[in-house]
Design a protein around this motif. Structure first.
Motif, mmCIF file in Angstrom:
data_model
loop_
_atom_site.group_PDB
_atom_site.id
_atom_site.type_symbol
_atom_site.label_atom_id
_atom_site.label_comp_id
_atom_site.label_asym_id
_atom_site.label_seq_id
_atom_site.Cartn_x
_atom_site.Cartn_y
_atom_site.Cartn_z
ATOM 1 N N LYS A 113 40.316 62.628 38.259
ATOM 2 C CA LYS A 113 40.942 61.725 39.219
ATOM 3 C C LYS A 113 41.495 60.720 37.965
ATOM 4 N N GLY A 114 42.668 60.530 38.069
ATOM 5 C CA GLY A 114 43.175 59.457 37.168
ATOM 6 C C GLY A 114 43.632 59.984 35.782
ATOM 7 N N GLN A 115 43.300 61.286 35.400
ATOM 8 C CA GLN A 115 43.561 61.801 34.056
ATOM 9 C C GLN A 115 44.853 62.518 34.047
ATOM 10 N N ARG A 116 45.521 62.484 32.957
ATOM 11 C CA ARG A 116 46.489 63.384 32.679
ATOM 12 C C ARG A 116 46.318 64.183 31.365
ATOM 13 N N ARG A 117 46.993 65.068 31.221
ATOM 14 C CA ARG A 117 46.756 65.883 29.985
ATOM 15 C C ARG A 117 48.220 66.763 29.417
ATOM 16 N N HIS A 118 48.471 66.848 28.101
ATOM 17 C CA HIS A 118 49.551 67.485 27.475
ATOM 18 C C HIS A 118 49.104 68.722 26.928
ATOM 19 N N VAL A 119 49.550 69.893 26.838
ATOM 20 C CA VAL A 119 49.170 71.217 26.176
ATOM 21 C C VAL A 119 50.357 71.648 25.765
ATOM 22 N N THR A 120 50.154 72.107 24.468
ATOM 23 C CA THR A 120 51.321 73.043 24.163
ATOM 24 C C THR A 120 50.742 74.343 24.028
ATOM 25 N N LEU A 121 51.679 75.104 24.726
ATOM 26 C CA LEU A 121 50.928 76.793 24.995
ATOM 27 C C LEU A 121 51.271 77.549 23.796
ATOM 28 N N ALA A 122 50.874 78.754 23.834
ATOM 29 C CA ALA A 122 50.978 79.682 22.712
ATOM 30 C C ALA A 122 52.534 80.077 22.360
ATOM 31 N N ASP A 123 53.178 80.128 23.350
ATOM 32 C CA ASP A 123 54.446 80.296 23.009
ATOM 33 C C ASP A 123 55.575 79.350 22.775
ATOM 34 N N GLY A 124 54.745 78.326 22.531
ATOM 35 C CA GLY A 124 55.861 76.886 22.437
ATOM 36 C C GLY A 124 56.384 76.105 23.623
ATOM 37 N N SER A 125 56.042 76.773 24.794
ATOM 38 C CA SER A 125 56.094 76.172 25.972
ATOM 39 C C SER A 125 55.306 75.026 26.230
ATOM 40 N N GLN A 126 55.854 73.706 26.735
ATOM 41 C CA GLN A 126 55.053 72.312 27.126
ATOM 42 C C GLN A 126 54.544 72.203 28.388
ATOM 43 N N LEU A 127 53.225 72.003 28.480
ATOM 44 C CA LEU A 127 52.631 71.868 29.808
ATOM 45 C C LEU A 127 52.056 70.518 30.048
ATOM 46 N N GLU A 128 52.202 69.973 31.259
ATOM 47 C CA GLU A 128 51.799 68.504 31.728
ATOM 48 C C GLU A 128 50.850 68.821 32.679
ATOM 49 N N LEU A 129 49.729 68.299 32.735
ATOM 50 C CA LEU A 129 48.796 68.232 33.947
ATOM 51 C C LEU A 129 48.481 66.944 34.469
ATOM 52 N N ASN A 130 48.684 66.705 35.545
ATOM 53 C CA ASN A 130 48.818 65.561 36.506
ATOM 54 C C ASN A 130 47.229 65.488 36.891
ATOM 55 N N THR A 131 47.022 64.130 37.388
ATOM 56 C CA THR A 131 45.635 64.074 37.833
ATOM 57 C C THR A 131 44.961 65.028 38.924
ATOM 58 N N ASP A 132 43.756 65.318 38.438
ATOM 59 C CA ASP A 132 42.811 66.271 39.650
ATOM 60 C C ASP A 132 43.413 67.519 39.628
ATOM 61 N N THR A 133 43.796 68.339 38.328
ATOM 62 C CA THR A 133 44.419 69.618 38.415
ATOM 63 C C THR A 133 43.602 70.591 37.712
ATOM 64 N N ALA A 134 43.691 71.709 38.222
ATOM 65 C CA ALA A 134 42.655 72.874 37.816
ATOM 66 C C ALA A 134 43.654 74.249 37.614
ATOM 67 N N LEU A 135 43.536 74.920 36.313
ATOM 68 C CA LEU A 135 44.306 76.065 36.093
ATOM 69 C C LEU A 135 43.911 76.805 34.997
ATOM 70 N N ASP A 136 44.403 78.170 35.035
ATOM 71 C CA ASP A 136 43.935 79.111 33.888
ATOM 72 C C ASP A 136 45.038 79.532 33.394
ATOM 73 N N ILE A 137 45.165 79.920 31.956
ATOM 74 C CA ILE A 137 46.184 80.394 31.493
ATOM 75 C C ILE A 137 46.064 81.937 31.211
ATOM 76 N N GLU A 138 46.864 82.599 31.425
ATOM 77 C CA GLU A 138 46.739 84.085 31.426
ATOM 78 C C GLU A 138 48.072 84.721 30.660
ATOM 79 N N PHE A 139 48.155 84.742 29.119
ATOM 80 C CA PHE A 139 49.278 85.383 28.401
ATOM 81 C C PHE A 139 48.841 86.646 28.045
ATOM 82 N N ASP A 140 49.570 87.706 28.338
ATOM 83 C CA ASP A 140 49.298 88.969 27.757
ATOM 84 C C ASP A 140 50.705 89.636 27.285
#
Length: 315
Positions: A113-140
């Motif tokens: 709650k109240g947190q945000r996060r920035h992630v640069t993915l393996a392919d160079g894509s940019q990902l921003e996570l908003n508050t209270d977020t959950a995900l998995d990354i599945e690149f193949d």
């Protein structure tokens, strides 16, 4: 030194939680709760456990957050469910039932709650996570897939030399990027997609043959069965990536509901002021200041029962 809490004390704390949360508490109820709270250290310790759960889980069982609880049995079920959480049992089982079969608890990327996060993915894509977020990354070798279990993300896709599609899977369906910047928000059985650049394709989970193309500036909400009507992306879409919440003529109840996403504990809006209108830009990293400033533009006051128990009410 804190003493072990007995069953009756924890049950009383759970009962007070349900009483105060099931309806707008009167001053008499609030005072009675304060009297109970001040009677012993054990009572204060039990209530501290309630607030700890609010901070950790964002909310307690969904049925105790209803405006009213119909009947004695419903209230008793809510008390027992809350009691199980306070006793430290049943938390995993409840979370598994209420949170996309528990997979979000094990997600590789999470924000609280109240947190945000920035992630640069393996392919160079940019990902921003908003508050209270959950995900998995599945690149193949075949695809670039984000499994969004709950919460909100903003994606800026990068070109892929292997030509793999970029996909976002939510419990409600799948979004395919067509070289784009877009946001996805999944909550309560509904996903909302807004496109800021280029386009995406959207497919409901139970109707994979139903495909909708969204272009820049468009938005749609959908569940697992069907797509909603296409509309314009709301002004201020994506402002959260800069720590802002931008609203134009929002109902106060809707504004408080959105602000609640960024604040641990209980935040509620009195029904008597629910239809007041609000416009402005607000910093989501400082919800206390946002609440304090509400009274300068609207005829409202903010009542704090505790740091994690706040009510916006008429003056």
């Amino acid at each position: 030194m804190a003493q072990p809490l007995d069953y009756s004390t924890l049950e009383a704390a759970a009962s007070w939680y349900v009483k105060l949360n099931a309806a707008q508490p009167s001053e008499a109820q609030v005072q009675a709760w304060r009297d109970w709270l001040g009677k012993s250290q054990a009572h204060a310790q039990a209530w501290a456990r309630v607030e700890k759960l609010q901070r950790q889980l964002g909310r307690l069982p969904a049925d105790v957050a209803l405006p009213t609880l119909a009947g004695v049995r419903a209230r008793r079920r809510a008390v027992l469910k809350t009691l199980a959480l306070l006793m430290g049992v049943g938390i995993t089982g409840w979370a598994v039932r209420e949170s996309n079969t528990g997979r979000e608890l094990m997600a590789g990327l999470r924000t609280g709650k109240g947190q945000r996060r920035h992630v640069t993915l393996a392919d160079g894509s940019q990902l921003e996570l908003n508050t209270d977020t959950a995900l998995d990354i599945e690149f193949d070798g075949q695809q670039r897939l984000l499994r969004l279990y709950s919460g909100e993300i903003m994606v800026q896709t990068a070109a892929d030399a292997a030509g793999r599609p970029f996909l976002v899977q939510t419990p409600e369906g799948r979004i395919r990027a067509l070289g784009t910047r877009f946001s996805v928000h999944s909550e309560g059985g509904l996903s909302r997609v807004s496109v800021l650049e280029h386009a995406v394709e959207v497919r409901p989970a139970d109707q994979p043959g139903q495909v909708l193309r969204l272009d820049s500036g468009q938005s749609v909400s959908f569940d697992a069965h069907q797509l909603g009507a296409v509309g314009s992306a709301a002004p201020g879409t994506g402002a959260w990536t800069d720590g802002m919440l931008t609203v134009i003529e929002w109902r106060l109840a809707d504004f408080i509901r959105e602000l609640r996403r960024y604040r641990p504990g209980l935040l509620r809006c009195d029904e008597r002021i629910a239809d007041l209108r609000l416009s402005g830009a607000f910093r989501i990293d400082d919800t206390d200041t946002v609440l304090q400033n509400l009274g300068t533009s609207l005829p409202v006051k903010v009542r704090y029962l505790t740091r994690y128990w706040v009510s916006v009410e008429p003056v």
